[in-house]
Enzyme design. Structure first.
Site, PDB file in Angstrom:
ATOM      1  N   GLU A 107     -36.452 -18.591 -52.349  1.00 60.17           N
ATOM      2  CA  GLU A 107     -36.639 -17.027 -51.714  1.00 60.17           C
ATOM      3  C   GLU A 107     -38.337 -17.096 -51.538  1.00 60.17           C
ATOM      4  O   GLU A 107     -38.927 -17.524 -52.014  1.00 60.17           O
ATOM      5  CB  GLU A 107     -36.365 -15.945 -53.161  1.00 60.17           C
ATOM      6  N   ASP A 108     -38.581 -16.067 -50.754  1.00 55.09           N
ATOM      7  CA  ASP A 108     -39.893 -15.463 -50.296  1.00 55.09           C
ATOM      8  C   ASP A 108     -40.313 -14.590 -51.465  1.00 55.09           C
ATOM      9  O   ASP A 108     -41.542 -14.695 -51.942  1.00 55.09           O
ATOM     10  CB  ASP A 108     -40.041 -15.059 -49.104  1.00 55.09           C
ATOM     11  N   ASP A 111     -38.125  -8.971 -56.048  1.00 56.27           N
ATOM     12  CA  ASP A 111     -38.796  -7.811 -56.297  1.00 56.27           C
ATOM     13  C   ASP A 111     -38.015  -6.804 -57.304  1.00 56.27           C
ATOM     14  O   ASP A 111     -38.056  -7.126 -58.522  1.00 56.27           O
ATOM     15  CB  ASP A 111     -38.892  -6.938 -55.012  1.00 56.27           C
ATOM     16  N   LEU A 116     -31.561 -11.657 -55.453  1.00 51.02           N
ATOM     17  CA  LEU A 116     -31.365 -13.039 -55.969  1.00 51.02           C
ATOM     18  C   LEU A 116     -30.070 -12.990 -56.864  1.00 51.02           C
ATOM     19  O   LEU A 116     -29.336 -14.046 -56.925  1.00 51.02           O
ATOM     20  CB  LEU A 116     -32.678 -13.279 -56.721  1.00 51.02           C
ATOM     21  N   LYS A 139     -42.333 -10.100 -58.363  1.00 53.48           N
ATOM     22  CA  LYS A 139     -43.186  -8.889 -58.684  1.00 53.48           C
ATOM     23  C   LYS A 139     -42.150  -8.541 -60.013  1.00 53.48           C
ATOM     24  O   LYS A 139     -41.351  -7.404 -59.815  1.00 53.48           O
ATOM     25  CB  LYS A 139     -42.655  -7.960 -57.418  1.00 53.48           C
ATOM     26  N   ASP A 166     -41.931  -9.457 -43.747  1.00 50.22           N
ATOM     27  CA  ASP A 166     -42.029  -8.197 -42.878  1.00 50.22           C
ATOM     28  C   ASP A 166     -42.399  -6.985 -43.455  1.00 50.22           C
ATOM     29  O   ASP A 166     -42.227  -6.741 -44.525  1.00 50.22           O
ATOM     30  CB  ASP A 166     -40.691  -8.348 -42.041  1.00 50.22           C
ATOM     31  N   ARG A 172     -44.091 -11.126 -39.673  1.00 48.40           N
ATOM     32  CA  ARG A 172     -43.697 -12.436 -40.385  1.00 48.40           C
ATOM     33  C   ARG A 172     -44.698 -13.616 -40.014  1.00 48.40           C
ATOM     34  O   ARG A 172     -44.649 -14.532 -40.806  1.00 48.40           O
ATOM     35  CB  ARG A 172     -42.344 -12.613 -40.086  1.00 48.40           C
TER      36      ARG A 172
HETATM   37  C1  PRP Z   1     -36.450  -9.446 -48.986  1.00 48.85           C
HETATM   38  C2  PRP Z   1     -36.664 -10.848 -49.599  1.00 48.85           C
HETATM   39  C3  PRP Z   1     -35.814 -10.804 -50.663  1.00 48.85           C
HETATM   40  C4  PRP Z   1     -35.325  -9.604 -51.225  1.00 48.85           C
HETATM   41  C5  PRP Z   1     -36.236  -9.417 -52.469  1.00 48.85           C
HETATM   42  O1  PRP Z   1     -35.607  -9.361 -48.156  1.00 48.85           O
HETATM   43  O2  PRP Z   1     -36.626 -11.801 -48.633  1.00 48.85           O
HETATM   44  O3  PRP Z   1     -34.527 -11.561 -50.243  1.00 48.85           O
HETATM   45  O4  PRP Z   1     -36.038  -8.582 -50.136  1.00 48.85           O
HETATM   46  O5  PRP Z   1     -35.911  -7.874 -52.790  1.00 48.85           O
HETATM   47  P1  PRP Z   1     -35.142  -7.470 -54.110  1.00 48.85           P
HETATM   48  O6  PRP Z   1     -35.538  -8.376 -55.288  1.00 48.85           O
HETATM   49  O7  PRP Z   1     -35.581  -5.986 -54.187  1.00 48.85           O
HETATM   50  O8  PRP Z   1     -33.774  -7.865 -53.726  1.00 48.85           O
HETATM   51  P2  PRP Z   1     -34.958  -8.347 -47.083  1.00 48.85           P
HETATM   52  O9  PRP Z   1     -33.925  -7.514 -47.654  1.00 48.85           O
HETATM   53  O10 PRP Z   1     -36.055  -7.457 -46.929  1.00 48.85           O
HETATM   54  O11 PRP Z   1     -34.456  -9.140 -45.969  1.00 48.85           O
HETATM   55  P3  PRP Z   1     -35.480 -10.272 -44.864  1.00 48.85           P
HETATM   56  O12 PRP Z   1     -35.588 -11.306 -45.927  1.00 48.85           O
HETATM   57  O13 PRP Z   1     -34.488 -10.417 -43.649  1.00 48.85           O
HETATM   58  O14 PRP Z   1     -36.632  -9.457 -44.598  1.00 48.85           O
END
Ligand code: PRP
Length: 184
Positions: A107-108, A111, A116, A139, A166, A172
């Protein structure tokens, strides 16, 4: 232009490119030691993880973990907003069958934890031999749901972008990780 709603001037660099590169290599060494000669499937979580995963898989190679297959899973919780929908949408399923395999989710950012949690549930149901999780950014202060993160690159606060992450699909490609300041 839409992009002007999110000016670059409202951001500050919190993780430089060299700092990210060093940490990615440390993580690769640690994780390669865990898997040793076992065959591994890396699951790149699209879209945000694509740059981290590209660097991480090459770092694994560099430290000698060669027996690695890559798969991608698409999931979206934020769409064009900065609020989690709490109901992640699967946009692309795995191509490989994880049954009986060692799987590492890449994962990046973690939050609220909803994305996840959903990914872990989806892969666990397919009975991998083992399942671990790696995130470049974490986070913990924002967590809404308990989720196990085995490997973390950095802990961060606030809205972050760059290095694959993003803001409304912009930025990105920025090579460093930045924090976006709230604008009034
Ligand atoms: C982002 C990120 C994680 C997720 C984390 O994805 O890549 O997968 O949010 O957030 P959370 O812990 O609150 O669920 P996003 O839905 O923005 O899609 P993207 O990766 O295509 O930008």
């Amino acid at each position: 232009m839409y992009q002007s709603q999110y000016p670059l001037s409202a951001t500050k660099v919190i993780l430089s490119t060299p700092a990210i590169r060093r940490r990615v290599l440390q993580l690769a060494k640690q994780i390669a030691q865990h898997y040793q000669s076992r065959s591994l499937i890396l699951v790149c979580v699209l879209k945000g993880s694509f740059i981290f995963c590209a660097d991480f898989i090459r770092a694994l190679w560099q430290v000698g973990l060669i027996d690695v297959q890559l798969d991608c899973l698409g999931i979206s919780s934020y769409q064009l907003t900065t609020q989690s929908s709490k109901t992640p949408q699967l946009t692309k399923d795995l191509d490989l069958n994880p049954r009986g395999r060692h799987v590492l989710i890449v994962e990046d950012i973690v939050d609220t934890g909803h994305s996840l949690k959903a990914i872990i549930g989806l892969i666990k149901a397919r009975e991998p031999a083992s399942l671990k999780t790696l995130t470049l950014l974490n986070k913990p202060s924002r967590r809404q749901i308990a989720v196990t993160v085995d490997y973390v690159g950095f802990e961060v606060e606030g809205w972050v972008e760059g290095y694959g992450l993003d803001t409304a699909e912009y930025y990105r490609g920025r090579p460093e990780i930045c924090q976006r300041q709230a604008t009034s």
